[in-house]
Design a protein around this motif. Structure first.
Motif, PDB file in Angstrom:
ATOM      1  N   ILE A   2     -67.822  59.721 -32.366  1.00 53.08           N
ATOM      2  CA  ILE A   2     -66.739  60.412 -31.695  1.00 53.08           C
ATOM      3  C   ILE A   2     -66.132  59.491 -30.639  1.00 53.08           C
ATOM      4  CG2 ILE A   2     -66.144  62.356 -30.210  1.00 53.08           C
ATOM      5  CD1 ILE A   2     -68.459  63.868 -31.462  1.00 53.08           C
ATOM      6  N   LYS A   3     -64.801  59.407 -30.649  1.00 49.94           N
ATOM      7  CA  LYS A   3     -64.123  58.619 -29.624  1.00 49.94           C
ATOM      8  C   LYS A   3     -64.123  59.406 -28.325  1.00 49.94           C
ATOM      9  CE  LYS A   3     -59.885  56.205 -28.640  1.00 49.94           C
ATOM     10  NZ  LYS A   3     -58.522  55.930 -29.011  1.00 49.94           N
ATOM     11  N   SER A   4     -64.541  58.778 -27.249  1.00 47.85           N
ATOM     12  CA  SER A   4     -64.631  59.478 -25.967  1.00 47.85           C
ATOM     13  C   SER A   4     -63.259  59.607 -25.307  1.00 47.85           C
ATOM     14  CB  SER A   4     -65.596  58.761 -25.036  1.00 47.85           C
ATOM     15  OG  SER A   4     -65.135  57.455 -24.771  1.00 47.85           O
ATOM     16  N   ILE A   5     -63.128  60.655 -24.494  1.00 50.23           N
ATOM     17  CA  ILE A   5     -61.898  60.929 -23.760  1.00 50.23           C
ATOM     18  C   ILE A   5     -61.990  60.231 -22.413  1.00 50.23           C
ATOM     19  CG2 ILE A   5     -60.454  62.735 -22.747  1.00 50.23           C
ATOM     20  CD1 ILE A   5     -61.811  64.657 -24.824  1.00 50.23           C
ATOM     21  N   LYS A   6     -61.146  59.256 -22.202  1.00 47.73           N
ATOM     22  CA  LYS A   6     -61.170  58.494 -20.953  1.00 47.73           C
ATOM     23  C   LYS A   6     -60.576  59.348 -19.833  1.00 47.73           C
ATOM     24  CE  LYS A   6     -61.083  54.097 -23.286  1.00 47.73           C
ATOM     25  NZ  LYS A   6     -62.406  53.645 -23.077  1.00 47.73           N
ATOM     26  N   THR A   7     -61.363  59.511 -18.772  1.00 46.12           N
ATOM     27  CA  THR A   7     -61.067  60.471 -17.718  1.00 46.12           C
ATOM     28  C   THR A   7     -61.218  59.828 -16.349  1.00 46.12           C
ATOM     29  OG1 THR A   7     -61.985  62.213 -19.131  1.00 46.12           O
ATOM     30  CG2 THR A   7     -61.782  62.726 -16.800  1.00 46.12           C
ATOM     31  N   ILE A   8     -60.357  60.241 -15.401  1.00 44.58           N
ATOM     32  CA  ILE A   8     -60.584  59.881 -14.005  1.00 44.58           C
ATOM     33  C   ILE A   8     -60.685  61.164 -13.182  1.00 44.58           C
ATOM     34  CG2 ILE A   8     -59.420  57.645 -14.186  1.00 44.58           C
ATOM     35  CD1 ILE A   8     -57.211  58.864 -12.378  1.00 44.58           C
ATOM     36  N   ILE A   9     -61.371  61.052 -12.051  1.00 40.33           N
ATOM     37  CA  ILE A   9     -61.556  62.170 -11.133  1.00 40.33           C
ATOM     38  C   ILE A   9     -60.965  61.774  -9.787  1.00 40.33           C
ATOM     39  CG2 ILE A   9     -63.251  63.612  -9.940  1.00 40.33           C
ATOM     40  CD1 ILE A   9     -65.187  62.876 -12.317  1.00 40.33           C
ATOM     41  N   ILE A  10     -60.109  62.653  -9.236  1.00 39.00           N
ATOM     42  CA  ILE A  10     -59.548  62.437  -7.904  1.00 39.00           C
ATOM     43  C   ILE A  10     -59.963  63.638  -7.059  1.00 39.00           C
ATOM     44  CG2 ILE A  10     -57.484  61.955  -6.552  1.00 39.00           C
ATOM     45  CD1 ILE A  10     -56.081  61.258  -9.249  1.00 39.00           C
ATOM     46  N   GLU A  11     -60.940  63.426  -6.194  1.00 42.66           N
ATOM     47  CA  GLU A  11     -61.532  64.502  -5.388  1.00 42.66           C
ATOM     48  C   GLU A  11     -62.062  63.901  -4.098  1.00 42.66           C
ATOM     49  OE1 GLU A  11     -62.858  67.335  -3.573  1.00 42.66           O
ATOM     50  OE2 GLU A  11     -62.370  68.116  -5.555  1.00 42.66           O
ATOM     51  N   SER A  21     -68.617  63.894 -11.838  1.00 43.97           N
ATOM     52  CA  SER A  21     -68.750  62.614 -12.528  1.00 43.97           C
ATOM     53  C   SER A  21     -70.063  62.537 -13.292  1.00 43.97           C
ATOM     54  CB  SER A  21     -68.647  61.468 -11.522  1.00 43.97           C
ATOM     55  OG  SER A  21     -68.751  60.240 -12.170  1.00 43.97           O
ATOM     56  N   MET A  22     -71.157  62.947 -12.662  1.00 48.24           N
ATOM     57  CA  MET A  22     -72.465  62.920 -13.313  1.00 48.24           C
ATOM     58  C   MET A  22     -72.476  63.855 -14.530  1.00 48.24           C
ATOM     59  SD  MET A  22     -76.275  63.802 -11.807  1.00 48.24           S
ATOM     60  CE  MET A  22     -75.846  63.005 -10.283  1.00 48.24           C
ATOM     61  N   TYR A  23     -71.913  65.038 -14.363  1.00 45.89           N
ATOM     62  CA  TYR A  23     -71.862  65.996 -15.471  1.00 45.89           C
ATOM     63  C   TYR A  23     -71.102  65.418 -16.660  1.00 45.89           C
ATOM     64  CZ  TYR A  23     -70.639  70.073 -18.217  1.00 45.89           C
ATOM     65  OH  TYR A  23     -70.458  70.944 -19.254  1.00 45.89           O
ATOM     66  N   LEU A  24     -69.927  64.852 -16.394  1.00 45.76           N
ATOM     67  CA  LEU A  24     -69.111  64.312 -17.493  1.00 45.76           C
ATOM     68  C   LEU A  24     -69.737  63.071 -18.115  1.00 45.76           C
ATOM     69  CD1 LEU A  24     -65.505  64.758 -16.069  1.00 45.76           C
ATOM     70  CD2 LEU A  24     -66.652  66.127 -17.825  1.00 45.76           C
ATOM     71  N   ARG A  25     -70.384  62.259 -17.320  1.00 42.97           N
ATOM     72  CA  ARG A  25     -71.030  61.053 -17.855  1.00 42.97           C
ATOM     73  C   ARG A  25     -72.178  61.393 -18.808  1.00 42.97           C
ATOM     74  NH1 ARG A  25     -69.109  56.494 -14.948  1.00 42.97           N
ATOM     75  NH2 ARG A  25     -68.132  57.125 -12.987  1.00 42.97           N
ATOM     76  N   ASN A  26     -72.735  62.586 -18.677  1.00 41.45           N
ATOM     77  CA  ASN A  26     -73.798  63.035 -19.573  1.00 41.45           C
ATOM     78  C   ASN A  26     -73.273  63.738 -20.818  1.00 41.45           C
ATOM     79  OD1 ASN A  26     -76.066  62.085 -18.138  1.00 41.45           O
ATOM     80  ND2 ASN A  26     -75.830  63.745 -16.672  1.00 41.45           N
ATOM     81  N   ARG A  27     -71.980  63.794 -20.956  1.00 44.27           N
ATOM     82  CA  ARG A  27     -71.363  64.411 -22.127  1.00 44.27           C
ATOM     83  C   ARG A  27     -70.752  63.298 -22.984  1.00 44.27           C
ATOM     84  NH1 ARG A  27     -71.471  69.893 -22.377  1.00 44.27           N
ATOM     85  NH2 ARG A  27     -69.800  69.607 -23.863  1.00 44.27           N
ATOM     86  N   PRO A  28     -71.143  63.191 -24.241  1.00 47.82           N
ATOM     87  CA  PRO A  28     -70.674  62.081 -25.069  1.00 47.82           C
ATOM     88  C   PRO A  28     -69.170  62.080 -25.331  1.00 47.82           C
ATOM     89  CG  PRO A  28     -71.868  63.679 -26.395  1.00 47.82           C
ATOM     90  CD  PRO A  28     -72.034  64.097 -24.967  1.00 47.82           C
ATOM     91  N   GLU A  29     -68.528  63.227 -25.203  1.00 48.52           N
ATOM     92  CA  GLU A  29     -67.093  63.277 -25.496  1.00 48.52           C
ATOM     93  C   GLU A  29     -66.223  62.770 -24.351  1.00 48.52           C
ATOM     94  OE1 GLU A  29     -68.345  67.549 -24.471  1.00 48.52           O
ATOM     95  OE2 GLU A  29     -69.203  65.888 -25.540  1.00 48.52           O
ATOM     96  N   PHE A  30     -66.825  62.526 -23.178  1.00 47.68           N
ATOM     97  CA  PHE A  30     -66.077  62.030 -22.030  1.00 47.68           C
ATOM     98  C   PHE A  30     -66.581  60.663 -21.591  1.00 47.68           C
ATOM     99  CE2 PHE A  30     -65.452  66.575 -21.666  1.00 47.68           C
ATOM    100  CZ  PHE A  30     -64.099  66.651 -21.418  1.00 47.68           C
ATOM    101  N   GLU A  31     -65.651  59.855 -21.118  1.00 50.86           N
ATOM    102  CA  GLU A  31     -65.982  58.585 -20.474  1.00 50.86           C
ATOM    103  C   GLU A  31     -65.235  58.551 -19.144  1.00 50.86           C
ATOM    104  OE1 GLU A  31     -65.416  53.774 -20.948  1.00 50.86           O
ATOM    105  OE2 GLU A  31     -64.850  55.069 -22.613  1.00 50.86           O
ATOM    106  N   VAL A  32     -65.965  58.638 -18.055  1.00 46.62           N
ATOM    107  CA  VAL A  32     -65.358  58.578 -16.730  1.00 46.62           C
ATOM    108  C   VAL A  32     -65.096  57.107 -16.426  1.00 46.62           C
ATOM    109  CG1 VAL A  32     -65.608  59.089 -14.277  1.00 46.62           C
ATOM    110  CG2 VAL A  32     -66.527  60.684 -15.989  1.00 46.62           C
ATOM    111  N   VAL A  33     -63.817  56.743 -16.350  1.00 44.23           N
ATOM    112  CA  VAL A  33     -63.449  55.344 -16.127  1.00 44.23           C
ATOM    113  C   VAL A  33     -63.091  55.077 -14.668  1.00 44.23           C
ATOM    114  CG1 VAL A  33     -62.779  54.927 -18.513  1.00 44.23           C
ATOM    115  CG2 VAL A  33     -61.069  55.748 -16.880  1.00 44.23           C
ATOM    116  N   GLY A  34     -63.082  56.138 -13.851  1.00 41.00           N
ATOM    117  CA  GLY A  34     -62.818  55.959 -12.434  1.00 41.00           C
ATOM    118  C   GLY A  34     -62.961  57.264 -11.684  1.00 41.00           C
TER     119      GLY A  34
END
Length: 105
Positions: A2-11, A21-34
């Motif tokens: 599965i191709k991951s969804i590249k995501t950033i968080i602004i908070e 960030s930790m939650y999303l990093r543990n989900r294979p469908e997401f890649e937190v890039v920033g």
């Protein structure tokens, strides 16, 4: 694969940013890039990176608000989704800014 969804968080709240960030990093469908504590560094990042598909954006940031950031992000690139921490009335404003997807929290 599965191709991951590249995501950033602004908070700006560190505990929320790190937890999300930790939650999303543990989900294979997401890649937190920033992850960023304010809008300006995130905007500079988005101007350099083309692969971001989803922005998770706090509505109340230290130097700007989420709606202003939405407009600035929309001017520099197309984002598939922006996730807001906001009240329901913001949905109309977001729709008027021509975003195709949004999620209010």
């Amino acid at each position: 694969m599965i191709k991951s969804i590249k995501t950033i968080i602004i908070e700006d709240e560190s505990i929320f940013r790190k937890s999300l960030s930790m939650y999303l990093r543990n989900r294979p469908e997401f890649e937190v890039v920033g992850d960023f504590d304010d809008g300006e560094p995130a905007l500079q990042f988005l101007k350099r990176k083309n692969e971001v598909a989803v922005v998770i954006l706090d509505m109340n940031l230290p130097t700007t608000d989420g709606l202003e950031m939405t407009g600035r992000i929309s001017k520099c690139r197309i984002i598939k989704s922006i996730n807001y921490y906001a009240a329901f009335f913001c949905a109309l404003l977001i729709k008027l800014m021509t975003l195709s997807h949004w999620l209010l929290r």
